[in-house]
Structures are given as structure tokens and as C-alpha cells.
Design a protein around this motif. Sequence first.
Motif, PDB file in Angstrom:
ATOM      1  N   ASP A  40       0.849  -1.291   0.000  1.00  0.00           N
ATOM      2  CA  ASP A  40       0.034  -0.044  -0.108  1.00  0.00           C
ATOM      3  C   ASP A  40       1.024   1.321  -0.080  1.00  0.00           C
ATOM      4  OD1 ASP A  40      -2.152  -1.475   0.087  1.00  0.00           O
ATOM      5  OD2 ASP A  40      -2.285  -1.571   2.201  1.00  0.00           O
ATOM      6  N   HIS A  41       0.320   2.412  -0.524  1.00  0.00           N
ATOM      7  CA  HIS A  41       0.962   3.520  -0.811  1.00  0.00           C
ATOM      8  C   HIS A  41       1.636   4.020   0.851  1.00  0.00           C
ATOM      9  CE1 HIS A  41       2.540   7.405  -2.015  1.00  0.00           C
ATOM     10  NE2 HIS A  41       1.916   7.892  -0.996  1.00  0.00           N
ATOM     11  N   GLY A  42       2.933   4.192   1.219  1.00  0.00           N
ATOM     12  CA  GLY A  42       3.310   4.552   2.448  1.00  0.00           C
ATOM     13  C   GLY A  42       3.792   3.453   3.491  1.00  0.00           C
ATOM     14  N   GLU A  43       3.616   2.158   2.781  1.00  0.00           N
ATOM     15  CA  GLU A  43       3.547   1.014   3.764  1.00  0.00           C
ATOM     16  C   GLU A  43       5.300   0.538   3.433  1.00  0.00           C
ATOM     17  OE1 GLU A  43       0.891  -2.803   4.644  1.00  0.00           O
ATOM     18  OE2 GLU A  43       1.397  -2.305   2.670  1.00  0.00           O
ATOM     19  N   ASP A  44       5.742   0.112   4.512  1.00  0.00           N
ATOM     20  CA  ASP A  44       7.001  -0.578   4.637  1.00  0.00           C
ATOM     21  C   ASP A  44       7.005  -1.976   4.269  1.00  0.00           C
ATOM     22  OD1 ASP A  44       9.043  -2.232   6.311  1.00  0.00           O
ATOM     23  OD2 ASP A  44      10.034  -0.258   6.222  1.00  0.00           O
ATOM     24  N   PRO A  45       7.707  -2.486   3.290  1.00  0.00           N
ATOM     25  CA  PRO A  45       7.799  -3.859   2.808  1.00  0.00           C
ATOM     26  C   PRO A  45       7.538  -5.020   4.034  1.00  0.00           C
ATOM     27  CG  PRO A  45       9.458  -2.627   1.826  1.00  0.00           C
ATOM     28  CD  PRO A  45       8.844  -1.492   2.787  1.00  0.00           C
ATOM     29  N   LEU A  46       8.369  -4.590   5.075  1.00  0.00           N
ATOM     30  CA  LEU A  46       8.219  -5.604   6.318  1.00  0.00           C
ATOM     31  C   LEU A  46       6.739  -5.841   6.816  1.00  0.00           C
ATOM     32  CD1 LEU A  46      11.351  -4.813   8.143  1.00  0.00           C
ATOM     33  CD2 LEU A  46      10.792  -6.892   6.989  1.00  0.00           C
ATOM     34  N   GLU A  47       6.083  -4.545   6.914  1.00  0.00           N
ATOM     35  CA  GLU A  47       4.830  -4.450   7.255  1.00  0.00           C
ATOM     36  C   GLU A  47       3.665  -5.163   6.255  1.00  0.00           C
ATOM     37  OE1 GLU A  47       4.060  -0.367   7.854  1.00  0.00           O
ATOM     38  OE2 GLU A  47       5.192  -0.162   9.381  1.00  0.00           O
ATOM     39  N   THR A  48       4.123  -5.016   4.993  1.00  0.00           N
ATOM     40  CA  THR A  48       3.487  -5.529   3.895  1.00  0.00           C
ATOM     41  C   THR A  48       3.304  -7.026   3.918  1.00  0.00           C
ATOM     42  OG1 THR A  48       3.879  -3.733   2.375  1.00  0.00           O
ATOM     43  CG2 THR A  48       3.231  -5.766   1.389  1.00  0.00           C
ATOM     44  N   VAL A  49       4.639  -7.598   4.223  1.00  0.00           N
ATOM     45  CA  VAL A  49       4.665  -9.085   4.161  1.00  0.00           C
ATOM     46  C   VAL A  49       3.905  -9.733   5.284  1.00  0.00           C
ATOM     47  CG1 VAL A  49       6.830  -9.381   5.147  1.00  0.00           C
ATOM     48  CG2 VAL A  49       5.870 -10.965   3.751  1.00  0.00           C
ATOM     49  N   VAL A  50       4.155  -8.928   6.587  1.00  0.00           N
ATOM     50  CA  VAL A  50       3.458  -9.510   7.543  1.00  0.00           C
ATOM     51  C   VAL A  50       1.880  -9.292   7.599  1.00  0.00           C
ATOM     52  CG1 VAL A  50       3.064  -8.946  10.391  1.00  0.00           C
ATOM     53  CG2 VAL A  50       5.333  -9.198   9.329  1.00  0.00           C
ATOM     54  N   ARG A  51       1.361  -8.316   7.061  1.00  0.00           N
ATOM     55  CA  ARG A  51      -0.110  -7.867   6.691  1.00  0.00           C
ATOM     56  C   ARG A  51      -0.679  -9.037   5.549  1.00  0.00           C
ATOM     57  NH1 ARG A  51      -2.332  -5.847   2.637  1.00  0.00           N
ATOM     58  NH2 ARG A  51      -0.281  -4.555   1.849  1.00  0.00           N
ATOM     59  N   GLU A  52       0.231  -9.121   4.620  1.00  0.00           N
ATOM     60  CA  GLU A  52      -0.315 -10.263   3.617  1.00  0.00           C
ATOM     61  C   GLU A  52      -0.331 -11.472   4.085  1.00  0.00           C
ATOM     62  OE1 GLU A  52      -1.587  -9.829   0.516  1.00  0.00           O
ATOM     63  OE2 GLU A  52      -1.419  -7.686   0.197  1.00  0.00           O
ATOM     64  N   VAL A  53       0.686 -11.909   4.925  1.00  0.00           N
ATOM     65  CA  VAL A  53       0.668 -13.461   5.318  1.00  0.00           C
ATOM     66  C   VAL A  53      -0.543 -13.546   6.237  1.00  0.00           C
ATOM     67  CG1 VAL A  53       1.853 -15.093   7.068  1.00  0.00           C
ATOM     68  CG2 VAL A  53       2.862 -13.841   5.374  1.00  0.00           C
ATOM     69  N   GLU A  54      -1.024 -12.567   6.992  1.00  0.00           N
ATOM     70  CA  GLU A  54      -2.089 -12.859   8.000  1.00  0.00           C
ATOM     71  C   GLU A  54      -3.398 -12.719   7.275  1.00  0.00           C
ATOM     72  OE1 GLU A  54      -5.484 -12.185  10.302  1.00  0.00           O
ATOM     73  OE2 GLU A  54      -4.809 -10.580   9.012  1.00  0.00           O
ATOM     74  N   GLU A  55      -3.690 -11.953   6.288  1.00  0.00           N
ATOM     75  CA  GLU A  55      -4.619 -11.775   5.348  1.00  0.00           C
ATOM     76  C   GLU A  55      -5.035 -13.012   4.634  1.00  0.00           C
ATOM     77  OE1 GLU A  55      -4.511  -8.255   2.766  1.00  0.00           O
ATOM     78  OE2 GLU A  55      -4.642  -6.939   4.406  1.00  0.00           O
ATOM     79  N   GLU A  56      -3.864 -13.573   4.139  1.00  0.00           N
ATOM     80  CA  GLU A  56      -4.083 -14.982   3.188  1.00  0.00           C
ATOM     81  C   GLU A  56      -4.009 -16.269   3.890  1.00  0.00           C
ATOM     82  OE1 GLU A  56      -2.119 -12.711  -0.926  1.00  0.00           O
ATOM     83  OE2 GLU A  56      -1.125 -14.389  -0.043  1.00  0.00           O
ATOM     84  N   THR A  57      -3.619 -16.331   5.049  1.00  0.00           N
ATOM     85  CA  THR A  57      -3.406 -17.814   5.731  1.00  0.00           C
ATOM     86  C   THR A  57      -3.847 -17.641   7.174  1.00  0.00           C
ATOM     87  OG1 THR A  57      -1.155 -17.334   6.878  1.00  0.00           O
ATOM     88  CG2 THR A  57      -1.023 -17.956   4.504  1.00  0.00           C
ATOM     89  N   GLY A  58      -4.128 -16.532   7.815  1.00  0.00           N
ATOM     90  CA  GLY A  58      -4.840 -16.436   9.091  1.00  0.00           C
ATOM     91  C   GLY A  58      -3.506 -16.358  10.220  1.00  0.00           C
ATOM     92  N   TYR A  59      -2.354 -16.618   9.907  1.00  0.00           N
ATOM     93  CA  TYR A  59      -1.136 -16.539  10.773  1.00  0.00           C
ATOM     94  C   TYR A  59      -0.464 -15.263  10.926  1.00  0.00           C
ATOM     95  CZ  TYR A  59      -0.945 -21.629  10.268  1.00  0.00           C
ATOM     96  OH  TYR A  59      -0.906 -23.065  10.238  1.00  0.00           O
ATOM     97  N   ALA A  60      -0.109 -15.018  12.356  1.00  0.00           N
ATOM     98  CA  ALA A  60       0.789 -14.005  12.182  1.00  0.00           C
ATOM     99  C   ALA A  60       2.310 -14.514  11.969  1.00  0.00           C
ATOM    100  CB  ALA A  60       0.852 -13.739  13.884  1.00  0.00           C
ATOM    101  N   SER A  61       3.047 -13.572  11.641  1.00  0.00           N
ATOM    102  CA  SER A  61       4.283 -14.105  11.192  1.00  0.00           C
ATOM    103  C   SER A  61       5.207 -13.052  11.575  1.00  0.00           C
ATOM    104  CB  SER A  61       4.287 -14.266   9.973  1.00  0.00           C
ATOM    105  OG  SER A  61       4.041 -13.033   8.924  1.00  0.00           O
ATOM    106  N   GLU A  62       6.788 -13.278  11.406  1.00  0.00           N
ATOM    107  CA  GLU A  62       7.539 -12.138  11.712  1.00  0.00           C
ATOM    108  C   GLU A  62       8.558 -12.658  10.433  1.00  0.00           C
ATOM    109  OE1 GLU A  62       9.428 -12.351  15.195  1.00  0.00           O
ATOM    110  OE2 GLU A  62      10.490 -14.412  14.799  1.00  0.00           O
ATOM    111  N   VAL A  63       9.403 -11.749   9.947  1.00  0.00           N
ATOM    112  CA  VAL A  63      10.343 -11.779   8.958  1.00  0.00           C
ATOM    113  C   VAL A  63      11.806 -12.375   9.633  1.00  0.00           C
ATOM    114  CG1 VAL A  63      11.958 -10.693   7.304  1.00  0.00           C
ATOM    115  CG2 VAL A  63       9.385 -10.106   7.418  1.00  0.00           C
ATOM    116  N   THR A  64      12.292 -13.113   9.087  1.00  0.00           N
ATOM    117  CA  THR A  64      13.549 -13.500   9.699  1.00  0.00           C
ATOM    118  C   THR A  64      14.836 -13.016   8.919  1.00  0.00           C
ATOM    119  OG1 THR A  64      13.491 -15.612   8.860  1.00  0.00           O
ATOM    120  CG2 THR A  64      12.575 -15.501  11.009  1.00  0.00           C
ATOM    121  N   ALA A  65      14.636 -12.984   7.621  1.00  0.00           N
ATOM    122  CA  ALA A  65      15.732 -12.745   6.691  1.00  0.00           C
ATOM    123  C   ALA A  65      15.238 -12.029   5.421  1.00  0.00           C
ATOM    124  CB  ALA A  65      16.721 -13.760   6.461  1.00  0.00           C
ATOM    125  N   LEU A  66      15.996 -10.998   5.012  1.00  0.00           N
ATOM    126  CA  LEU A  66      15.957 -10.802   3.259  1.00  0.00           C
ATOM    127  C   LEU A  66      16.391 -11.849   2.550  1.00  0.00           C
ATOM    128  CD1 LEU A  66      14.799  -8.903   1.390  1.00  0.00           C
ATOM    129  CD2 LEU A  66      16.770  -7.560   1.525  1.00  0.00           C
TER     130      LEU A  66
END
Length: 151
Positions: A40-66
Motif C-alpha cells: 500500500d502507498h506509504g507502507e514499509d515492505p516488512l509491514e506489507t509481508v506480515v499483513r499479507e501473510v495474515e490476510e491470506e493464511t490467518g497466521y501471525a508472522s515475523e520476518v527472519t531474513a531478506l
Amino acid sequence: MNELRVAAYAVCVREEQILLARWVARDGVKRWTLPGGGMDHGEDPLETVVREVEEETGYASEVTALLGLHTDVLRRPRKLGADAELHSLRIVYAGRITGGGLRNETDGSTDLACWHPLDAVTGLERVDLVDIGLELWRTRPPVGRVAGNGQ
């Protein structure tokens, strides 16, 4: 008209299984993909991936590596018969599930989420990003790119 789409995706592997979401294309074709999606406009990529994982799978997640980046340019039909070039920039992260419960997305671009054995991925109908993400996850290339990177 040319477009740029920046998206972030997660490679979540546990117990020799990978978490995938089934993407539904505009034409109704369904293929497995990595959980993730457009920023989304103004969104950080780390926030994007965490949000999208939750939206698409129901899981909370964290990034461990690029893991790396993937870029591709393709032509897409647009309204009124004109074509456009879509430049897709995909940021691929390694992710870890931290909570929540597996569920399917409703009213989104995916319709199903589940874990697949790593050794069964080659038999799935899938988008190229699944193979690219797994290659990045397995090899961890120093420059964050694998062969066949759309170039």
C-alpha cells in the motif's frame, strides 16, 4: 501506460513443509503462490509481508531474513483494448509463523492456504515465484538474485 507494482512475499518453511496460498487469476485459473502481495502507498515492505501473510493464511508472522529480489516485465491487456507493460518488483523474505491459526482468505485474491511438503512442490500448479522463492531460501545468494530473474 506503464505500471510498477512492488510486492513483498514470505517463504515460510517448517518441518519440511512450505506455506502456500492459492491465487485465483482474473480468468479463474488457480495456482499456488507464496503468501504476500502488493504494498500500500506509504507502507514499509516488512509491514506489507506480515499483513499479507495474515490476510491470506490467518497466521501471525515475523520476518527472519531478506532473501532477495525478483523483477519481471510483462505485457498486460488494459481496458479499452490498450496494452500496458507491468514492471513487477517482488521482495522475498524468509518468514516464521508466530501465532494465529490457518484459515482461508475471503474476498481476496487467494481462496485457499495450506502447508505442502517441500518435495511435493514440483507437482503443484504454481506461479514461478514459488520456485524463485525456494531457490532464494535454499541458496541465500549474496546479491539476492537467482538465475532466471526475469532479466
